[in-house]
Design a protein around this motif. Structure first.
Motif, PDB file in Angstrom:
ATOM      1  N   LEU A   1      -5.148 -10.774   0.510  1.00 50.80           N
ATOM      2  CA  LEU A   1      -4.407  -9.546   0.783  1.00 50.80           C
ATOM      3  C   LEU A   1      -4.416  -8.696  -0.487  1.00 50.80           C
ATOM      4  N   LYS A   2      -5.053  -7.527  -0.408  1.00 54.68           N
ATOM      5  CA  LYS A   2      -5.220  -6.667  -1.579  1.00 54.68           C
ATOM      6  C   LYS A   2      -4.182  -5.558  -1.607  1.00 54.68           C
ATOM      7  N   VAL A   3      -3.931  -5.071  -2.822  1.00 53.09           N
ATOM      8  CA  VAL A   3      -3.099  -3.887  -3.012  1.00 53.09           C
ATOM      9  C   VAL A   3      -3.973  -2.652  -2.819  1.00 53.09           C
ATOM     10  N   ARG A   4      -3.441  -1.662  -2.106  1.00 47.10           N
ATOM     11  CA  ARG A   4      -4.225  -0.463  -1.833  1.00 47.10           C
ATOM     12  C   ARG A   4      -3.374   0.794  -2.008  1.00 47.10           C
ATOM     13  N   ASN A   5      -4.051   1.873  -2.428  1.00 49.63           N
ATOM     14  CA  ASN A   5      -3.451   3.216  -2.433  1.00 49.63           C
ATOM     15  C   ASN A   5      -2.148   3.252  -3.228  1.00 49.63           C
ATOM     16  N   GLY A   6      -2.293   3.337  -4.552  1.00 47.25           N
ATOM     17  CA  GLY A   6      -1.106   3.334  -5.383  1.00 47.25           C
ATOM     18  C   GLY A   6      -1.283   4.126  -6.660  1.00 47.25           C
ATOM     19  N   VAL A   7      -0.153   4.431  -7.297  1.00 51.06           N
ATOM     20  CA  VAL A   7      -0.104   5.231  -8.524  1.00 51.06           C
ATOM     21  C   VAL A   7       0.779   4.532  -9.544  1.00 51.06           C
ATOM     22  N   VAL A   8       0.301   4.480 -10.781  1.00 49.83           N
ATOM     23  CA  VAL A   8       1.133   4.098 -11.923  1.00 49.83           C
ATOM     24  C   VAL A   8       0.957   5.195 -12.962  1.00 49.83           C
ATOM     25  N   LYS A   9       2.042   5.863 -13.330  1.00 50.49           N
ATOM     26  CA  LYS A   9       1.907   6.982 -14.263  1.00 50.49           C
ATOM     27  C   LYS A   9       3.140   7.093 -15.164  1.00 50.49           C
ATOM     28  N   ASN A  10       2.928   7.722 -16.311  1.00 50.68           N
ATOM     29  CA  ASN A  10       4.008   7.994 -17.268  1.00 50.68           C
ATOM     30  C   ASN A  10       4.770   6.716 -17.616  1.00 50.68           C
ATOM     31  N   VAL A  11       4.014   5.707 -18.034  1.00 52.09           N
ATOM     32  CA  VAL A  11       4.586   4.409 -18.381  1.00 52.09           C
ATOM     33  C   VAL A  11       4.189   4.066 -19.816  1.00 52.09           C
ATOM     34  N   SER A  12       5.134   3.559 -20.593  1.00 50.45           N
ATOM     35  CA  SER A  12       4.846   3.156 -21.964  1.00 50.45           C
ATOM     36  C   SER A  12       5.391   1.762 -22.215  1.00 50.45           C
ATOM     37  N   GLY A  13       4.835   1.095 -23.227  1.00 52.71           N
ATOM     38  CA  GLY A  13       5.281  -0.244 -23.566  1.00 52.71           C
ATOM     39  C   GLY A  13       5.245  -0.465 -25.066  1.00 52.71           C
ATOM     40  N   GLU A  14       6.142  -1.301 -25.552  1.00 55.90           N
ATOM     41  CA  GLU A  14       6.200  -1.635 -26.971  1.00 55.90           C
ATOM     42  C   GLU A  14       6.313  -3.148 -27.131  1.00 55.90           C
ATOM     43  N   GLY A  15       5.739  -3.651 -28.241  1.00 59.39           N
ATOM     44  CA  GLY A  15       5.881  -5.060 -28.566  1.00 59.39           C
ATOM     45  C   GLY A  15       4.976  -5.978 -27.790  1.00 59.39           C
ATOM     46  N   LEU A  16       3.823  -5.501 -27.306  1.00 63.10           N
ATOM     47  CA  LEU A  16       2.923  -6.352 -26.533  1.00 63.10           C
ATOM     48  C   LEU A  16       2.139  -7.288 -27.451  1.00 63.10           C
ATOM     49  N   GLN A  17       2.120  -8.570 -27.109  1.00 60.42           N
ATOM     50  CA  GLN A  17       1.262  -9.500 -27.814  1.00 60.42           C
ATOM     51  C   GLN A  17      -0.195  -9.223 -27.450  1.00 60.42           C
ATOM     52  N   TYR A  18      -1.130  -9.749 -28.273  1.00 58.41           N
ATOM     53  CA  TYR A  18      -2.512  -9.272 -28.188  1.00 58.41           C
ATOM     54  C   TYR A  18      -3.157  -9.544 -26.842  1.00 58.41           C
TER      55      TYR A  18
ATOM     56  N   GLN B   1       0.849  -1.178   0.000  1.00 57.68           N
ATOM     57  CA  GLN B   1       0.000   0.000   0.000  1.00 57.68           C
ATOM     58  C   GLN B   1       0.891   1.238   0.000  1.00 57.68           C
ATOM     59  N   ASN B   2       0.320   2.334  -0.502  1.00 58.07           N
ATOM     60  CA  ASN B   2       1.056   3.584  -0.653  1.00 58.07           C
ATOM     61  C   ASN B   2       2.336   3.350  -1.469  1.00 58.07           C
ATOM     62  N   PHE B   3       2.134   3.053  -2.749  1.00 58.09           N
ATOM     63  CA  PHE B   3       3.250   2.771  -3.643  1.00 58.09           C
ATOM     64  C   PHE B   3       3.105   3.602  -4.913  1.00 58.09           C
ATOM     65  N   SER B   4       4.210   3.722  -5.654  1.00 58.02           N
ATOM     66  CA  SER B   4       4.186   4.476  -6.908  1.00 58.02           C
ATOM     67  C   SER B   4       5.183   3.877  -7.887  1.00 58.02           C
ATOM     68  N   VAL B   5       4.784   3.806  -9.160  1.00 60.77           N
ATOM     69  CA  VAL B   5       5.662   3.417 -10.264  1.00 60.77           C
ATOM     70  C   VAL B   5       5.506   4.476 -11.336  1.00 60.77           C
ATOM     71  N   SER B   6       6.612   5.110 -11.744  1.00 59.49           N
ATOM     72  CA  SER B   6       6.474   6.208 -12.702  1.00 59.49           C
ATOM     73  C   SER B   6       7.697   6.348 -13.594  1.00 59.49           C
ATOM     74  N   ASN B   7       7.456   6.913 -14.788  1.00 61.54           N
ATOM     75  CA  ASN B   7       8.501   7.276 -15.744  1.00 61.54           C
ATOM     76  C   ASN B   7       9.330   6.059 -16.175  1.00 61.54           C
ATOM     77  N   MET B   8       8.633   5.098 -16.779  1.00 66.46           N
ATOM     78  CA  MET B   8       9.285   3.864 -17.199  1.00 66.46           C
ATOM     79  C   MET B   8       8.797   3.457 -18.583  1.00 66.46           C
ATOM     80  N   LYS B   9       9.724   2.955 -19.390  1.00 64.96           N
ATOM     81  CA  LYS B   9       9.418   2.379 -20.695  1.00 64.96           C
ATOM     82  C   LYS B   9       9.777   0.904 -20.646  1.00 64.96           C
ATOM     83  N   VAL B  10       8.867   0.045 -21.174  1.00 62.42           N
ATOM     84  CA  VAL B  10       9.095  -1.396 -21.146  1.00 62.42           C
ATOM     85  C   VAL B  10       9.094  -1.935 -22.575  1.00 62.42           C
ATOM     86  N   LEU B  11      10.135  -2.693 -22.927  1.00 62.52           N
ATOM     87  CA  LEU B  11      10.212  -3.368 -24.222  1.00 62.52           C
ATOM     88  C   LEU B  11       9.826  -4.821 -24.007  1.00 62.52           C
ATOM     89  N   CYS B  12       8.780  -5.281 -24.707  1.00 63.66           N
ATOM     90  CA  CYS B  12       8.135  -6.536 -24.354  1.00 63.66           C
ATOM     91  C   CYS B  12       8.140  -7.585 -25.465  1.00 63.66           C
TER      92      CYS B  12
END
Length: 419
Positions: free
Chosen positions: A200-217, A169-180
């Motif tokens: 046990l659930k995840v609570r209070n979080g942010v995911v922002k400014n994230v991009s990805g390339e090459g994702l299968q359908y 809980q109270n987590f953040s992931v930001s400014n990341m590019k993923v090649l997949c």
């Protein structure tokens, strides 16, 4: 200062600290993640641990050592200077924040991660949270002022992820590019876990400014399998689906009802040449409020796909029932541009395409009919086969390029019977 004054001051402080996060109505990031006021300790990973910046060296043990060092001293930050790093199975601990310089490239180990049968097993570059009986607090992975890259594409084991979040809980992931390219698991996964019969659930979080390339359908750049009070902002993908909100955990019916998504907001979600910007599927859970706005799709099958769990006899016999989305769930400000050939279209949704524009392909056999995908024409800005009423309609689409009027908002009853 009198005892009464001290008591009142402490009471006010308690209310301020313990005040619950906003519930699913706000698009203000500050309502979902509380940034630490300061980091009591700052470790320079490259300098303090003498890292050589060579992909051939596995830097995971040293990064884990740095994280453990900071966690043991009441938290702080590990600063990772620009360079080349090999990280796998790194576990953040409470109070630890990774600050990664823009331009940094991270790769997992090429080899390894085998199960007892000698087959490739799942792994993650980073874990936010630790499996066990409690929820861990205050962790983040941040590109400091720009994006860093996680390149999964060159690993021998294709079952890798960039970030896995659970028991946090109270987590953040930001400014990341993923090649997949070639990977078979969603690169950013927010998951539930079970400990002694308790979800046990995840609570209070942010995911922002994230991009990805090459994702299968079938992949989601950001996959939310459970979560309460989550904020998603400015996420984009080429291929696959950008944001998938689909609660799931392989547990008994009684527990599955608690594996739900509640109070989630998302904005600025984009997809290109994939399946969808957003997929909503209640699966087998009774879910809370989800609010989404500003979705853009270019050449994808849909901008937004609202689906339902296929409930077969086996699931019914085990006591499962169809899941639900909260009636207050809403989607607005959708923009979509159609493509004739580059969208990732699931065969099971061909029925929603007019006969004269369906791809000229052979019909898959057996169970493959449900999962097969083809490159073909876009279906609609919004495809809604969920059924029950939520706050989504043709008016949710504010821009539609290349779609005829009757295909701007397609529902489960709008099927084409073709010979």
């Amino acid at each position: 200062m009198t005892r009464r004054t001290i008591t009142l001051w402490l009471g006010a402080l308690f209310i301020l600290i313990c005040q619950p996060y906003v519930k699913g109505q706000s698009f203000d990031e500050n309502d979902y993640y509380k940034t630490p006021l300061n980091h009591y300790l700052l470790v320079n990973f490259k300098k303090d641990y003498k890292i050589d910046n060579d992909f051939d060296t596995d830097d995971s043990p040293l990064l884990q050592k740095a994280i453990d060092f900071v966690a043991a001293r009441n938290g702080g930050a590990v600063y990772i200077q620009k360079g080349k790093y090999t990280f796998s199975e790194v576990r953040l601990k409470p109070g630890v924040h990774l600050q990664i310089e823009p331009g940094t490239v991270i790769k997992p180990r090429r080899e390894g991660y085998l199960n007892r049968q000698g087959q490739h097993s799942e792994y993650s570059v980073f874990y936010i949270g630790i499996k066990g009986d409690q929820i861990y607090d205050d962790m983040s992975i941040t590109g400091m002022g720009g994006s860093f890259t996680v390149n999964l594409s060159e690993a021998d084991n294709h079952k890798g992820k960039a970030v896995t979040v659970f028991n946090a809980q109270n987590f953040s992931v930001s400014n990341m590019k993923v090649l997949c390219d070639g990977m078979v698991l969603s690169p950013i996964s927010i998951l539930a876990s079970v400990y002694k019969g308790k979800i046990l659930k995840v609570r209070n979080g942010v995911v922002k400014n994230v991009s990805g390339e090459g994702l299968q359908y079938w992949l989601n750049l950001v996959k939310i399998s459970t979560g309460d009070n989550l904020y998603i902002d400015n996420v984009s993908a080429v291929g696959g689906t950008t944001l998938g909100i689909e609660p799931w955990l392989n547990v008994e019916p009684f527990l599955m009802r608690h594996v739900r998504v509640d109070n989630v907001v998302a904005k600025r979600v984009a997809n290109e040449s994939g399946y969808a910007g957003v997929v909503l599927n209640p699966r087998l859970s009774e879910n809370g409020i989800i609010k989404i706005k500003d979705v853009i799709a270019k050449g994808s099958a849909t901008a937004v796909s609202i689906e339902k769990q296929f409930l077969n006899d086996n699931l019914r016999s085990k006591g499962f029932v169809e899941g639900k989305l909260d009636p207050s769930t809403s989607i607005r400000n959708v923009k979509a541009t159609s493509s004739e050939k580059q969208a990732m279209v699931k065969y099971k949704f061909f029925r929603y395409l007019p006969c004269d524009i369906r791809p000229d392909v052979a019909k898959p056999e057996g169970n493959k009919q449900y999962t097969a995908m083809f490159s073909g024409p876009s279906i609609a800005p919004i495809l809604n086969i969920y059924g029950p009423k939520i706050n989504v309609s043709k008016e949710s689409v504010i821009e539609s390029n290349g779609f005829p009027d009757q295909r701007i908002y397609v529902t489960r009853n709008m099927k084409y019977q073709c010979k």
